[in-house]
Design a protein around this motif. Structure first.
Motif, mmCIF file in Angstrom:
data_model
loop_
_atom_site.group_PDB
_atom_site.id
_atom_site.type_symbol
_atom_site.label_atom_id
_atom_site.label_comp_id
_atom_site.label_asym_id
_atom_site.label_seq_id
_atom_site.Cartn_x
_atom_site.Cartn_y
_atom_site.Cartn_z
ATOM 1 N N ALA A 58 49.406 35.934 -44.442
ATOM 2 C CA ALA A 58 49.880 36.205 -43.089
ATOM 3 C C ALA A 58 48.965 37.259 -42.459
ATOM 4 N N LEU A 59 48.527 37.000 -41.245
ATOM 5 C CA LEU A 59 47.667 37.949 -40.537
ATOM 6 C C LEU A 59 48.549 38.975 -39.844
ATOM 7 N N CYS B 227 38.756 37.426 -40.163
ATOM 8 C CA CYS B 227 39.974 36.622 -40.228
ATOM 9 C C CYS B 227 39.810 35.323 -39.438
ATOM 10 N N LEU B 228 40.288 34.234 -40.016
ATOM 11 C CA LEU B 228 40.250 32.926 -39.361
ATOM 12 C C LEU B 228 41.682 32.403 -39.262
ATOM 13 N N ILE C 280 49.367 32.526 -40.037
ATOM 14 C CA ILE C 280 48.722 32.344 -41.336
ATOM 15 C C ILE C 280 47.228 32.115 -41.120
ATOM 16 N N GLY C 281 46.412 32.741 -41.945
ATOM 17 C CA GLY C 281 44.976 32.570 -41.781
ATOM 18 C C GLY C 281 44.181 32.925 -43.030
ATOM 19 N N LEU C 282 42.912 32.611 -42.969
ATOM 20 C CA LEU C 282 41.966 32.915 -44.046
ATOM 21 C C LEU C 282 41.362 34.293 -43.797
ATOM 22 N N VAL C 283 41.268 35.095 -44.846
ATOM 23 C CA VAL C 283 40.675 36.430 -44.743
ATOM 24 C C VAL C 283 39.611 36.578 -45.824
ATOM 25 N N PHE C 284 38.453 37.105 -45.432
ATOM 26 C CA PHE C 284 37.363 37.319 -46.389
ATOM 27 C C PHE C 284 36.532 38.516 -45.948
ATOM 28 N N LEU C 285 35.685 39.001 -46.845
ATOM 29 C CA LEU C 285 34.829 40.142 -46.544
ATOM 30 C C LEU C 285 33.658 39.696 -45.675
ATOM 31 N N LEU D 145 31.575 29.438 -47.217
ATOM 32 C CA LEU D 145 31.303 28.598 -46.044
ATOM 33 C C LEU D 145 32.032 27.261 -46.166
ATOM 34 N N ALA D 146 32.071 26.723 -47.383
ATOM 35 C CA ALA D 146 32.785 25.461 -47.612
ATOM 36 C C ALA D 146 34.286 25.645 -47.399
ATOM 37 N N LEU D 147 34.826 26.775 -47.855
ATOM 38 C CA LEU D 147 36.251 27.065 -47.672
ATOM 39 C C LEU D 147 36.577 27.248 -46.195
ATOM 40 N N ILE D 148 35.711 27.945 -45.472
ATOM 41 C CA ILE D 148 35.915 28.156 -44.034
ATOM 42 C C ILE D 148 35.974 26.813 -43.309
ATOM 43 N N ALA D 149 35.050 25.928 -43.648
ATOM 44 C CA ALA D 149 35.022 24.602 -43.017
ATOM 45 C C ALA D 149 36.309 23.831 -43.307
#
Length: 303
Positions: free
Chosen positions: A153-154, A165-166, A275-280, A290-294
């Motif tokens: 959760a963002l 964050c995406l 809900i979103g993707l978070v990475f450094l 990059l594959a996960l982001i896509a």
């Protein structure tokens, strides 16, 4: 012997390409540079080595014995450098064969299986290791580089200058009751009228616990807590047993759907969980990431 600063890896690569191709034009095409640049690189390489590598026959460069010796040993040097770079990147978590992904328990209902299936299609040799925990704990592990990315959760826990964050989708918070509850027939409910009801809650650090605390405060009630648990599946199971009520995200609606009813809160108490993707940020060029982001972007378009 001191190595001349003009002796660069790029010139070695151009030299090796020339030895493979046999002429300036083909080398220029392979290296995507001009014929003149190839010639300058080879001449500069001779100067930095302080010995000739070629002899001129008309407009052609003919390799000397020294060129063949340099070619044989340079191949080893370039391969060693490539291996060194790959090992260094793997140690830092870049393009590693193992990808550490963190997520919330509630996202394993449909989100995470879909994401992982798509990611495996993109990078079939990748070993994906999944860790389920609270929002707070996952954020801490991401910052400590124990995880490569998290889908959570963002909220305030993910607001960090080191993070990218995406957003993927939004989810509403509902009141979860047993199907035989006196509230089960309602389409929406006024939470402020449930002051005397018994509630089940998640432990602190979970995103849904934070959202529940906010909604309870907004409704002006201090919930009577029967039990505090550390995962959402236990919470749903307890609701399905009729032990108490709970505030839960809509994405869990398919779990115990024959025994648990989700009721929408009245407008003044409604809250959305993003809900979103978070990475450094410093790892955003990692091929695995990059594959996960896509894949996450594709998932968000289909929600």
């Amino acid at each position: 012997m001191e190595i001349d600063e003009e002796l660069t890896l790029k010139k070695i690569q151009i030299f090796l390409a020339f030895m493979r191709c046999g002429n300036l034009s083909k080398t220029a095409v392979e290296m995507q540079i001009s014929n003149v640049s190839v010639h300058k690189a080879l001449h500069s390489l001779e100067n930095s080595l302080r010995c000739p590598l070629f002899k001129n026959e008309g407009r052609n460069l003919i390799p000397l014995k020294s060129a063949y010796v340099l070619e044989e040993n340079s191949k080893k040097i370039v391969q060693d450098i490539v291996t060194t770079v790959n090992k260094t990147r793997e140690a830092a978590g870049f393009a590693s064969k193992i990808f550490h992904l963190g997520s919330l328990y509630s996202l394993t209902v449909n989100t995470i299986p879909s994401i992982i299936s798509g990611l495996k299609l993109r990078r079939g040799d990748l070993d994906i290791q999944l860790l389920l925990n609270s929002n707070l704990d996952l954020v801490k592990k991401l910052k400590a580089t124990e995880l490569d990315a998290i889908i959570v959760a963002l909220n305030e826990t993910t607001q960090d200058q080191e993070f990218e964050c995406l957003p993927m989708f939004q989810d509403d918070i509902f009141l979860a009751v047993h199907k035989n509850s006196k509230y089960a027939a309602l389409k929406e409910i006024d939470l402020s009228q449930l002051k005397d009801e018994t509630f089940l809650i998640l432990a602190k650090g979970f995103a849904t616990r934070n959202d529940s605390d906010f909604v309870f405060e907004k409704a002006g009630i201090e919930p009577k807590v029967f039990l505090q648990v550390s995962d959402i599946f236990t919470l749903i199971s307890m609701v399905s047993s009729g032990v108490g009520l709970a505030l839960l995200p809509g994405r869990i609606s398919t779990i115990y759907e024959n025994s648990v009813k989700l009721i929408r809160l009245k407008r003044q108490y409604q809250i959305k969980q993003e809900i979103g993707l978070v990475f450094l940020k410093r790892k955003e060029r990692d091929p695995n990431l990059l594959a996960l982001i896509a894949e996450c972007r594709m998932f968000s378009r289909n929600v």
